[in-house]
Design a protein around this motif. Structure first.
Motif, PDB file in Angstrom:
ATOM      1  N   PRO A   1       3.552  18.544  17.300  1.00  0.00           N
ATOM      2  CA  PRO A   1       2.839  18.242  16.044  1.00  0.00           C
ATOM      3  C   PRO A   1       1.791  17.153  16.234  1.00  0.00           C
ATOM      4  O   PRO A   1       1.885  16.320  17.134  1.00  0.00           O
ATOM      5  N   ARG A   2       0.793  17.180  15.356  1.00  0.00           N
ATOM      6  CA  ARG A   2      -0.283  16.190  15.432  1.00  0.00           C
ATOM      7  C   ARG A   2       0.249  14.789  15.163  1.00  0.00           C
ATOM      8  O   ARG A   2       1.163  14.597  14.378  1.00  0.00           O
ATOM      9  N   ASN A   3      -0.401  13.832  15.812  1.00  0.00           N
ATOM     10  CA  ASN A   3      -0.113  12.425  15.583  1.00  0.00           C
ATOM     11  C   ASN A   3      -1.399  11.777  15.083  1.00  0.00           C
ATOM     12  O   ASN A   3      -2.267  11.386  15.872  1.00  0.00           O
TER      13      ASN A   3
ATOM     14  N   SER B   1      -5.224  13.263  16.193  1.00  0.00           N
ATOM     15  CA  SER B   1      -5.183  13.967  17.477  1.00  0.00           C
ATOM     16  C   SER B   1      -3.803  14.570  17.713  1.00  0.00           C
ATOM     17  O   SER B   1      -2.819  14.172  17.097  1.00  0.00           O
ATOM     18  N   ARG B   2      -3.770  15.546  18.612  1.00  0.00           N
ATOM     19  CA  ARG B   2      -2.517  16.193  18.984  1.00  0.00           C
ATOM     20  C   ARG B   2      -2.102  15.711  20.379  1.00  0.00           C
ATOM     21  O   ARG B   2      -2.945  15.586  21.274  1.00  0.00           O
TER      22      ARG B   2
ATOM     23  N   LYS C   1      -1.148  15.618  24.136  1.00  0.00           N
ATOM     24  CA  LYS C   1      -1.545  16.489  25.240  1.00  0.00           C
ATOM     25  C   LYS C   1      -0.573  16.305  26.397  1.00  0.00           C
ATOM     26  O   LYS C   1      -0.461  15.213  26.968  1.00  0.00           O
TER      27      LYS C   1
ATOM     28  N   ASN D   1      -1.172  10.376  24.344  1.00  0.00           N
ATOM     29  CA  ASN D   1      -0.774  10.329  22.944  1.00  0.00           C
ATOM     30  C   ASN D   1       0.652  10.870  22.747  1.00  0.00           C
ATOM     31  O   ASN D   1       0.938  11.613  21.806  1.00  0.00           O
TER      32      ASN D   1
END
Length: 462
Positions: free
Chosen positions: A371-373, A376-377, A379, A399
């Motif tokens: 899920p996105r943070n 940004s998502r 990687k 991230n």
């Protein structure tokens, strides 16, 4: 072949203290309570000129014909039968007792070299400490202090002098080590005896029969194993005696020391909070787990269905473990249980290459991306193995700090499924790569100007 030396004597003469001294460990429980040690306890002797094995035994009561003391006497006689030499301990403070004379007469008939050792002789002249024990007719008494180590090295060197030299076995080969845990009186010792094919530990219809963690080396189909029989663990509020508290600590240490944990449940009792707590201990330690539901043959079909539903409801967090419904007393299902132990050990000690893990990670994240943070998502770039027992997978990327626990569980479950790892938990760890542009480089700015001052240039005053 290492010589085996058995420690024999009546209760509370210091056998476990001497065992810990010879093995340079604290493996045997020691307290001023007669009858604390009940099963045979093996250890590797250290600090002598030759390697050897030493066996701690329970207090020898040869004249008792029933009860737990009779079972302890049987264990002692079996240890003597396996031993190459016997150290017969007596108490210098108590003097020669009628009980000592009975044991001495019985040891003379067993055909093993016997060394008469007078323990607790600290502060006494050696010749005076052993004077009255000559009447036991077992040769010259050795006066020692197991607690302080006085005379222990000389004693063990004299015992080993009569055995040929043997090289120290420092075989680094890994072999499965599994601990049998559970509540009191669920059949742990009976299961251990069923696996070994002999009455190796005392199995008695009395809760708390096993007090210490007993390590037993054996071979099955020419493959080495170590099985650990542990004391039953009750709820904290029910643990009153100091000895039982020590036994709980020993059980938790056995879980940490094992590769695989076998949790034994009693099919004729409800699955309790304590069963779930013990399973949680094993899971928190990251140990592979096999569940044995014992006393299964005493239930009808309806009761069996009820037990299965209760297990599914109360132990649903053990989805990775295999469940076996057995009868340890009659040996039913023990063979299948052992195959699951082997399988769980192989899964816990598996070696996974970085390319295989990275390809598996690509497949898993393509199926369900993290899920996105924020904007940004995360990687995930590649993965490698970071350890075994349990398998640890380290994922590198950017991230990755705030990935939710639900997605981590998804990764762990998917990796186990892809690599067919049954019976063991798997741990996922993240390692984020630093972003070189996260913090802009600081440069000095001249007051009144918006452009940075280039290094080496100076402003001239007009």
């Amino acid at each position: 072949m290492k010589p085996t030396i058995a420690l024999v004597g009546r209760p509370n003469v210091g056998k476990s203290t001497l065992f810990n001294r010879l093995t340079r460990s604290r493996d045997a429980l020691v307290a001023d309570i007669p009858g604390l040690t009940r099963d045979r306890h093996y250890g590797h002797g250290r600090g002598a000129s030759k390697p050897y094995l030493v066996v701690d035994t329970g207090g020898f009561e040869p004249i008792v014909t029933d009860g737990i003391m009779h079972e302890m006497a049987r264990q002692t006689l079996q240890a003597v039968d396996e031993a190459d030499a016997v150290i017969f301990l007596v108490d210098a403070r108590s003097g020669a007792t009628p009980h000592d004379k009975i044991i001495a007469n019985q040891l003379r008939q067993l055909g093993r070299p016997v060394y008469l050792v007078v323990n607790k002789a600290e502060g006494l002249r050696r010749d005076m400490a052993g004077a009255e024990f000559h009447e036991l007719a077992l040769g010259e008494p050795w006066a020692i202090s197991g607690a302080h180590g006085d005379g222990v090295r000389e004693l063990i060197e004299d015992v080993l002098e009569h055995f040929p030299d043997a090289s120290e076995d420092e075989d680094a080969r890994q072999h499965p080590k599994f601990a049998v845990i559970g509540r009191p009186n669920v059949g742990k010792s009976t299961l251990v005896n069923a696996i070994l094919g002999e009455e190796r530990v005392i199995a008695f219809d009395q809760a708390g029969t096993t007090r210490d963690s007993i390590y037993i080396d054996f071979e099955r189909e020419a493959k080495p194993y170590t099985i650990i029989d542990t004391a039953g663990v009750r709820r904290r509020g029910k643990v009153d005696e100091m000895i039982e508290k020590f036994s709980v600590i020993k059980t938790l240490q056995a879980i940490e020391d094992a590769n695989v944990v076998v949790l034994v449940l009693d099919a004729q009792l409800d699955v309790s909070e304590q069963d779930a707590t013990l399973a949680g201990f094993a899971l928190e330690a990251g140990r592979a787990l096999v569940v044995a539901v014992n006393k299964w043959d005493g239930l009808d079909d309806y009761a069996k269905d009820c037990v299965r539903r209760e297990i599914d409801r109360k132990l649903n967090f053990l989805g990775f473990a295999k469940f076996h419904f057995i009868s340890a007393l009659h040996g039913k299902g023990v063979g299948d249980l052992f195959r699951s132990i082997d399988q769980a050990y192989q899964a816990a000690m598996v070696k996974l290459s970085t390319p295989r893990l990275t390809r598996a990670l690509d497949v898993i994240t393509e199926r369900q991306a993290p899920p996105r943070n924020g904007m940004s998502r995360p990687k995930m770039r590649y993965a490698h193995q970071g350890g075994v027992n349990p398998p640890v997978v380290v994922i590198h990327g950017s991230n990755l700090v705030n990935i939710p626990d639900s997605y981590t569980r998804y990764l762990e479950h998917s990796l186990c499924k892809l690599f067919k790892l049954e019976g063991t938990p798997l741990r996922v760890q993240y390692k984020s790569t630093d972003n070189p542009y996260a913090e802009r480089k600081q440069v000095s700015v001249h007051p009144g100007r918006r452009d940075p001052v280039k290094p080496g240039k100076q402003f001239r005053k007009k």
